[in-house]
Scaffold this active site. Structure first.
Site, PDB file in Angstrom:
ATOM      1  N   ASN A  89       0.832  -1.197   0.000  1.00 29.62           N
ATOM      2  CA  ASN A  89       0.000   0.000   0.000  1.00 29.62           C
ATOM      3  C   ASN A  89       0.875   1.258   0.000  1.00 29.62           C
ATOM      4  O   ASN A  89       2.103   1.178   0.066  1.00 29.62           O
ATOM      5  CB  ASN A  89      -0.954  -0.020   1.195  1.00 29.62           C
ATOM      6  CG  ASN A  89      -2.304   0.584   0.864  1.00 29.62           C
ATOM      7  OD1 ASN A  89      -2.395   1.578   0.150  1.00 29.62           O
ATOM      8  ND2 ASN A  89      -3.365  -0.013   1.386  1.00 29.62           N
ATOM      9  N   HIS A 119      22.858   1.400  12.942  1.00 25.69           N
ATOM     10  CA  HIS A 119      24.142   1.995  13.293  1.00 25.69           C
ATOM     11  C   HIS A 119      24.635   1.400  14.607  1.00 25.69           C
ATOM     12  O   HIS A 119      23.822   1.083  15.482  1.00 25.69           O
ATOM     13  CB  HIS A 119      24.008   3.513  13.456  1.00 25.69           C
ATOM     14  CG  HIS A 119      23.510   4.200  12.233  1.00 25.69           C
ATOM     15  ND1 HIS A 119      24.332   4.603  11.219  1.00 25.69           N
ATOM     16  CD2 HIS A 119      22.257   4.558  11.851  1.00 25.69           C
ATOM     17  CE1 HIS A 119      23.623   5.168  10.269  1.00 25.69           C
ATOM     18  NE2 HIS A 119      22.351   5.146  10.623  1.00 25.69           N
ATOM     19  N   THR A 167      10.885  -6.129  16.775  1.00 31.97           N
ATOM     20  CA  THR A 167      12.324  -6.201  17.047  1.00 31.97           C
ATOM     21  C   THR A 167      12.833  -7.633  17.112  1.00 31.97           C
ATOM     22  O   THR A 167      14.042  -7.845  17.210  1.00 31.97           O
ATOM     23  CB  THR A 167      12.651  -5.501  18.379  1.00 31.97           C
ATOM     24  OG1 THR A 167      11.939  -6.146  19.433  1.00 31.97           O
ATOM     25  CG2 THR A 167      12.285  -4.024  18.332  1.00 31.97           C
ATOM     26  N   LYS A 168      11.903  -8.611  17.086  1.00 34.85           N
ATOM     27  CA  LYS A 168      12.266 -10.033  17.142  1.00 34.85           C
ATOM     28  C   LYS A 168      11.442 -10.793  16.126  1.00 34.85           C
ATOM     29  O   LYS A 168      10.368 -10.346  15.719  1.00 34.85           O
ATOM     30  CB  LYS A 168      11.997 -10.601  18.539  1.00 34.85           C
ATOM     31  CG  LYS A 168      12.840  -9.981  19.620  1.00 34.85           C
ATOM     32  CD  LYS A 168      12.501 -10.564  20.976  1.00 34.85           C
ATOM     33  CE  LYS A 168      13.353  -9.886  22.037  1.00 34.85           C
ATOM     34  NZ  LYS A 168      12.981 -10.262  23.379  1.00 34.85           N
ATOM     35  N   LYS A 185      -2.094 -13.030  20.193  1.00 37.99           N
ATOM     36  CA  LYS A 185      -3.005 -14.149  19.923  1.00 37.99           C
ATOM     37  C   LYS A 185      -2.387 -15.053  18.869  1.00 37.99           C
ATOM     38  O   LYS A 185      -1.455 -14.674  18.180  1.00 37.99           O
ATOM     39  CB  LYS A 185      -4.385 -13.646  19.505  1.00 37.99           C
ATOM     40  CG  LYS A 185      -4.518 -13.284  18.067  1.00 37.99           C
ATOM     41  CD  LYS A 185      -5.850 -12.762  17.537  1.00 37.99           C
ATOM     42  CE  LYS A 185      -7.083 -12.915  18.316  1.00 37.99           C
ATOM     43  NZ  LYS A 185      -8.289 -12.441  17.638  1.00 37.99           N
TER      44      LYS A 185
END
Length: 195
Positions: A89, A119, A167-168, A185
């Site tokens: 999109n 960085h 982040t994981k 969920k």
């Protein structure tokens, strides 16, 4: 043993600085991409023309089922790989120096950020960059305004909720939300089999 060029080092996740031999090639590629983006985002195009320009951007022919709403932003372009029946999109940013793979049937919502470059935290090294790939597996959906950081894989059928910061890695058949994103969920995949 042959030494790796700047692009190979970048894709391998090595620290890259402006002083590195060959860095000018990265800068040249970024300038080349900006010209294509200006044409892509600055004029009206048919779906076929958009796919042709996007193919120029990535250096790979995209499938006729690929759809994208403009504007679109990227820093490098050549490290984006798009599967079949992918929809992106408007207003998305793909910083792809580390590599971005969108497998078949992926949905990307408006203003999603896929960022493969980071960085170092050390102040004296902060102007260097380190790149890691992002992989979005088949039939995953990343909703409006979500951000995915370097080195993350989004599992098959997973959903990233609007505004999440991932982040994981996200497991298949899960929904993640929040900052940082966490599982809220699981998805029962016994229902609709449209894909």
């Amino acid at each position: 043993m042959k030494s790796r060029n700047i692009f190979e080092r970048d894709r391998a996740g090595e620290e890259i600085t402006h002083q590195d031999e060959g860095y000018y090639k990265i800068r040249e590629r970024i300038d080349e991409v900006q010209k294509i983006l200006f044409e892509l985002n600055g004029n009206y195009h048919t779906d076929e023309e958009i796919r042709n320009l996007f193919s120029q951007l990535t250096g790979c022919v995209v499938d006729p089922t690929f759809r994208i709403r403009l504007p679109f932003y990227t820093d490098f372009g050549k490290n984006i790989k798009i599967g079949k029946n992918v929809f992106v999109n408007h207003g998305c940013t793909f910083m792809d120096r580390g590599g971005i793979i969108l497998e078949d049937d992926v949905l990307i919502g408006p203003k999603v950020n896929l960022i493969t470059i980071n960085h170092p935290l050390t102040p004296r090294k902060r102007h260097a960059t380190v790149s890691k790939p992002i992989v979005v597996k088949r039939n995953a959906w990343i909703a409006t305004g979500a951000t995915v950081v370097p080195g993350v894989t989004i599992g098959e059928n997973a959903v990233v909720a609007a505004g999440a910061v991932v982040t994981k890695d996200v497991l298949a058949n899960t929904v993640v939300a929040g900052v940082p994103a966490r599982v809220i969920k699981t998805i029962d995949d016994t229902g609709d089999k449209r894909f």
